[in-house]
Design an enzyme around this catalytic site. Sequence first.
Site, short mmCIF file in Angstrom:
data_model
loop_
_atom_site.label_atom_id
_atom_site.label_comp_id
_atom_site.label_asym_id
_atom_site.label_seq_id
_atom_site.Cartn_x
_atom_site.Cartn_y
_atom_site.Cartn_z
N HIS A 25 0.78 -1.23 0.00
CA HIS A 25 0.00 0.00 0.00
C HIS A 25 0.81 1.28 0.00
CE1 HIS A 25 -3.04 -2.91 -0.01
NE2 HIS A 25 -3.78 -1.97 -0.57
N GLU A 78 -11.22 -11.89 -8.99
CA GLU A 78 -9.88 -11.99 -8.41
C GLU A 78 -9.48 -13.44 -8.18
OE1 GLU A 78 -8.71 -8.26 -6.10
OE2 GLU A 78 -10.63 -8.80 -5.21
N ASN A 114 -4.29 -7.68 -10.09
CA ASN A 114 -3.23 -7.93 -9.09
C ASN A 114 -3.48 -9.24 -8.37
OD1 ASN A 114 -2.62 -5.31 -9.79
ND2 ASN A 114 -3.50 -4.42 -7.94
N ASP A 115 -4.70 -9.40 -7.88
CA ASP A 115 -4.99 -10.64 -7.17
C ASP A 115 -5.21 -11.80 -8.13
OD1 ASP A 115 -4.84 -10.48 -4.31
OD2 ASP A 115 -6.35 -8.92 -4.43
N ARG A 121 1.78 -12.11 -4.53
CA ARG A 121 2.12 -10.79 -5.05
C ARG A 121 3.05 -10.02 -4.13
NH1 ARG A 121 -3.76 -7.64 -4.52
NH2 ARG A 121 -2.63 -5.69 -4.41
N CYS A 180 -9.69 -3.38 -13.34
CA CYS A 180 -9.22 -2.32 -12.45
C CYS A 180 -7.89 -2.65 -11.76
CB CYS A 180 -10.28 -1.98 -11.41
SG CYS A 180 -10.63 -3.33 -10.30
C1 PEP Z 1 -6.54 -6.19 -7.64
O1 PEP Z 1 -6.36 -7.16 -6.91
O2 PEP Z 1 -6.22 -6.16 -8.84
C2 PEP Z 1 -7.15 -4.96 -7.10
C3 PEP Z 1 -7.47 -3.95 -7.88
O3 PEP Z 1 -7.31 -4.89 -5.75
P1 PEP Z 1 -6.12 -4.55 -4.73
O4 PEP Z 1 -4.87 -4.28 -5.53
O5 PEP Z 1 -6.57 -3.39 -3.95
O6 PEP Z 1 -6.04 -5.82 -3.96
MG MG Z 2 -7.38 -7.22 -4.98
#
Ligand code: PEP
Ligand code: MG
Length: 752
Positions: free
Chosen positions: A363, A605, A628-629, A639, A676
């Site tokens: 983060h 995800e 990402n997930d 990750r 996203c």
């Molecule tokens: C993702 O996992 O791609 C996502 C957008 O959520 P975060 O990165 O906040 O886990």
């Molecule tokens: Mg995520």
Amino acid sequence: MPATRVLMNNLRQVMAEDGDTRSRLDHVVRLIATTMVADVCSIYVREADGALLLIATEGLRPEAVNKTRLTENEGLVGFVARTAEPIAIEDAPRHPAFSYRPETGEDPFHAFLGVPILRTGGVTGVLVVQNQTERTYGEEEIDTLQTISMVLAEIVHTLNEAPSPQSAPDRRMRGAGGGNLKGRVFCEGLGFGRAVLHDPVVPPAKFFAADQVQEAERLNQGLVDLRAAIDRMMLIDGAALGEDPRDVMETYRLLAYDTSWAEKLHEGIRAGLSAEASVDRARREHRAKLQHARDPYLRERLHDLEDLDNRLLRVLGGEEGKLLITGDESVLVARRLGPAELLEYAKAGLKGLLMEEAAASSHAAIVARALGIPAIGGIEGLTTRIEQGDYIIVDAEEGSVHIRPDDVVYDAYRSRVALRSERQAEYAKLKGLPARTLDGTDVSLMLNAGLDLDLDMLEQAGADGVGLFRTEFQFLVSESLPRLEDQISLYKRVLDRAAGRPVVFRTLDLGGDKVLPALSQLREENPALGWRSIRFALDHKGLFRRQLRALVRASGERPLTVMFPMVTIPEEYRAAKALLMEEIAWSAKKTGKQPSRLEVGVMLETPALGFAMQDLGPEVDFLSVGTNDLLQFFFAADRMTPSVSERYDLVDPAALRYLKMVAEICKAHKIRLSVCGEATASPPVALCFAALGYTSLSMAASAIGPVKQALRKVDLNAFRKGLFERMDKPNGSFRNQVLALAAEHGIDTADS
Ligand code: PEP
Ligand code: MG
């Protein structure tokens, strides 16, 4: 007067002397040998390859100085460096690790006491005393030597500084060409400024205490203030999060009240150190242990202890110990950093961020991206190589850091900055234009956000709306759980500022790598696969309902779009949606208001959800791929683990076939498709998603220009045809094939 204080007094004088470092070291070894009644005192310094070079001695043959080098696996000295622990032996030659070096003439010496010389980030040398007779060194002597080694660390460090060849311009500071470090780009960009170290630094001038009694009082007061601050954190209403996080906090509090920690700090003061230096000594020991600890529980505790040391240093430093950032010429250097801390620094202006730990999806990295601060992470040895005030180039295009750059490197950097701003000017020209492909497909380019400040970017980047609003950020950056009113007012502000453009609110996505600073989560074996996201929310209904209520109340009679993260099976979506519908009904009854339009969606995800979409069919309005997930679960690659997090690529035939299948199911059920995750920030990846039918892409503000430029150049039908042909018959590196295809469409893939 005890030996330590005598030595400290003398050392203080040596530190204040002007002479060159080597003569100072000779002076120091003589002093130590005399005061400790030792026949030998030697200093070994650790070189870049880990070898230990004898650089000063009293008692061994002077010819051995700068000649005797031990590898890090050699001898008792190597043993001390490797373990970062002191070792006291009555008869050294009989010890299995002993290594005999004839040039030193150390045959007659039996008793051996070695302590590591610790500096920020690890062992930088070894300090040794030896005696002819077989004797046991007592606790006090070991302690004395450890205290001295800390002061020595600073003198030894200056030896590694290359003297400036000519009168160097100010930019170079302590000699140009401080070297390069490599890491992973967290937020693209270029920056230049002076290093500000996040972990408090105790300058050598503050090592010694003038008045021991007063210093002990300062330390006691510091401990009182620190403990009171932690007690206040414990008073936070954590009921909604259950008892377990409270247990974790309680452990932290116990460490803060631990009398052996306090006693150890007082010992330092009795030895002549200042309160700060004594805490610094403890911190160096905790860090050195951390580098060697494998057990995750122990590592966690050592992290806690290091955090406590840092907190106490800040308390002792008062205002002075807080943010050192002045103006906007600073590059922040940190081992670890929370999002709240980064935000605080960013207010003062930052030219770059460098971190030792953390993965690109941590983060702090996401906040850096939101703020557009050039950032590099995963840099090994960062905090040992950079000093407070060093001039630094943050090359967050290549992922490299130049410490005290020379003129050639600096000039090259300046020309790249110029090139970059030319490109930015080109993107700026596209701002009012649609992201329409040559063959007429319109793609919405949305913004990923989570903080108020992100919303500034809506206008600047020309985004069509907010495709992902990470609501947990408000929780992560607050000391206590945000109240209903706090949540309502944030969501209102976001809707107001979006001024009618769509905003997709993603409900609380806590857990995994997103732990609350005040109430950290349960310790889990696999946090990414654990009690997180929608699972956590559904098990904490009070917390979850409060958020849903805030969303409904903030929207009033405006349209509301809500998205649930990490849904794995249809029941999770249904349970979450049912709670939302109850809140809407309740609000309608209470306030007479309800959203003028409601859209509810899921994030893709977990791979399982893709196969379940046919069952969810008519119940879902949209699906948004969280790359990402999804990437970590599809390829089973954490990750947060740098060695695997970039091993796999979404531009892969298997992953794209899966995404194509999901798109087909969704199209059959008229479910809108969007993306996203961070992956679409890369234009060729964005083109792949658009070709598969994902025509709403949400990304960081800085990616909108390059992605729009690529979309406007492409004939999407032709690109799709080429992509599907390659997916049918992959051949070698699939990414290279896709890059070649994009290049055929006139897209600049140089940075992809
Ligand atoms: C993702 O996992 O791609 C996502 C957008 O959520 P975060 O990165 O906040 O886990
Ligand atoms: Mg995520």
